[in-house]
Design an enzyme around this catalytic site. Structure first.
Site, PDB file in Angstrom:
ATOM      1  CG  HIS A 201      28.495 -31.934  46.426  1.00  0.00           C
ATOM      2  ND1 HIS A 201      27.869 -31.386  45.332  1.00  0.00           N
ATOM      3  CD2 HIS A 201      29.783 -32.148  46.077  1.00  0.00           C
ATOM      4  CE1 HIS A 201      28.755 -31.254  44.365  1.00  0.00           C
ATOM      5  NE2 HIS A 201      29.916 -31.706  44.784  1.00  0.00           N
TER       6      HIS A 201
ATOM      7  NE  ARG B 131      45.149 -12.930  64.362  1.00  0.00           N
ATOM      8  CZ  ARG B 131      45.353 -12.762  63.061  1.00  0.00           C
ATOM      9  NH1 ARG B 131      44.330 -12.874  62.215  1.00  0.00           N
ATOM     10  NH2 ARG B 131      46.563 -12.487  62.603  1.00  0.00           N
TER      11      ARG B 131
END
Ligand code: URA
Length: 257
Positions: A8, A224
C-alpha cells in the site's frame, strides 16, 4: 539481505534502511509541509492517501513522514507496513475538536490514552486492552511544547470511527445519531476526555501490542462547547503549531531511538 516491499505504501526496505522514526499526519498535503521544516526532505512514495517523504534533521538523523489518511483502517495499514520496514517510533500529527471549555483554538493536545471507538483496534487486541501512548514519546512532546511556549493539554482523547455520528454531530446529511451514540458527547466530556479525533486509538493499540512506541499530538481546530464550525482562517496557524511541537520533540527522543 533481501529487499522487502510493502504494497500500500509503495515503499521498500532499501529506502527505509536505518530509519526508526515516522511522523504520521492524516492529510497527504501536510507531508510536504512537515518535510520542509527539516534541513532537507524529498518525496519518496505516493499511492492512494499514502504519501511519504524522507527528511533529514539538523543532526543528520533521518525520519519518514507518511500520511495515514482518515481513520483507523488506513492508519492500521501504515503502522503495519512501516513496522514491516523497520520503523519503531510513530508520532501522529493531527487536528482535533476539543470538548472541554478551558481548551482554546490553537492549543495542542498530547494524548496520553484514547477511548477505543475507532472500530479498527479490536482487530488487533480485545477491548479490555488499553489504548495508551508511549511514556517517553509523550514526555518528549510535553517538553517540546513547554520549550516552544505553545499551550498544551495532556489527557484522554476519544478516537471515533466517524466524524459525524460517532462524535455526536447533528449537522450531517441525515441529522440522525443512532440511540447508542446519543448523549455520548456529554458522557466523554463528563469523564474528562479532552477531544475527538479519528486515528490515535488504532495507533496506540498497535504500537503497544507490537512492542513499538507511539505518541500523538493534535492541534485544536475548534472547541465544540463554543461552536460546531471551523474558522478556516485559523487552520494554517494550528497546523504550524502542531508540526513544530512534533518535530521539535525529535531531539528529546534521541536517547530512545
Ligand atoms: N477531527 C475530528 O475528528 N473531529 C473534529 O472535531 C476536528 C477534527
Amino acid at each position: 539481505m533481501t529487499t522487502k516491499n510493502v504494497y500500500h505504501l509503495a515503499l521498500n526496505s532499501d529506502q527505509t534502511a536505518g530509519i526508526r522514526t515516522a511522523f504520521l499526519p492524516g492529510d497527504p498535503n501536510r507531508v510536504e509541509k512537515i518535510g520542509k521544516t527539516f534541513k532537507s526532505s524529498q518525496l519518496i512514495a505516493s499511492k492512494r492517501e499514502f504519501v511519504t517523504c524522507e527528511a533529514v534533521a539538523d543532526d543528520d538523523s533521518r525520519v519518514l513522514v507518511t500520511s495515514t489518511g482518515v481513520g483507523g483502517p488506513s492508519t492500521s495499514i501504515v503502522v503495519d507496513e512501516l513496522a514491516q520496514l523497520g520503523l519503531q517510533n510513530f508520532i501522529r500529527i493531527g487536528t482535533t475538536g476539543a470538548i472541554q471549555p478551558h481548551i482554546q483554538v490553537g492549543d495542542v493536545i498530547i494524548s496520553q490514552g484514547a477511548v477505543r471507538l475507532d472500530g479498527s483496534s479490536p482487530h488487533i487486541a480485545p477491548m479490555e486492552y488499553p489504548a495508551v501512548a508511549d511514556f517517553y514519546i509523550t514526555q518528549a512532546l510535553v517538553r517540546s511544547a513547554q520549550e516552544l511556549g505553545i499551550p498544551f493539554h495532556v489527557g484522554i482523547s476519544v478516537t471515533s470511527a466517524t466524524f459525524y455520528q460517532g462524535q455526536e454531530r447533528y449537522d450531517s446529511y441525515s441529522g440522525y445519531v443512532p440511540n447508542h451514540l446519543r448523549e455520548s458527547y456529554r458522557q466523554w466530556q463528563s469523564l474528562k476526555a479532552l477531544n475527538y479525533e479519528m486515528e490515535c486509538a488504532t495507533l496506540f493499540v498497535m504500537a503497544q501490542a507490537f512492542g513499538l512506541r507511539a505518541g500523538c499530538v493534535t492541534g485544536v481546530l475548534l472547541n465544540r462547547t463554543v461552536t460546531e464550525q471551523v474558522d478556516t482562517q485559523i487552520i494554517p496557524m494550528v497546523e504550524e503549531r502542531v508540526i513544530k511541537v512534533a518535530v521539535n520533540a525529535l531531539k528529546y527522543l534521541l536517547g530512545i531511538t
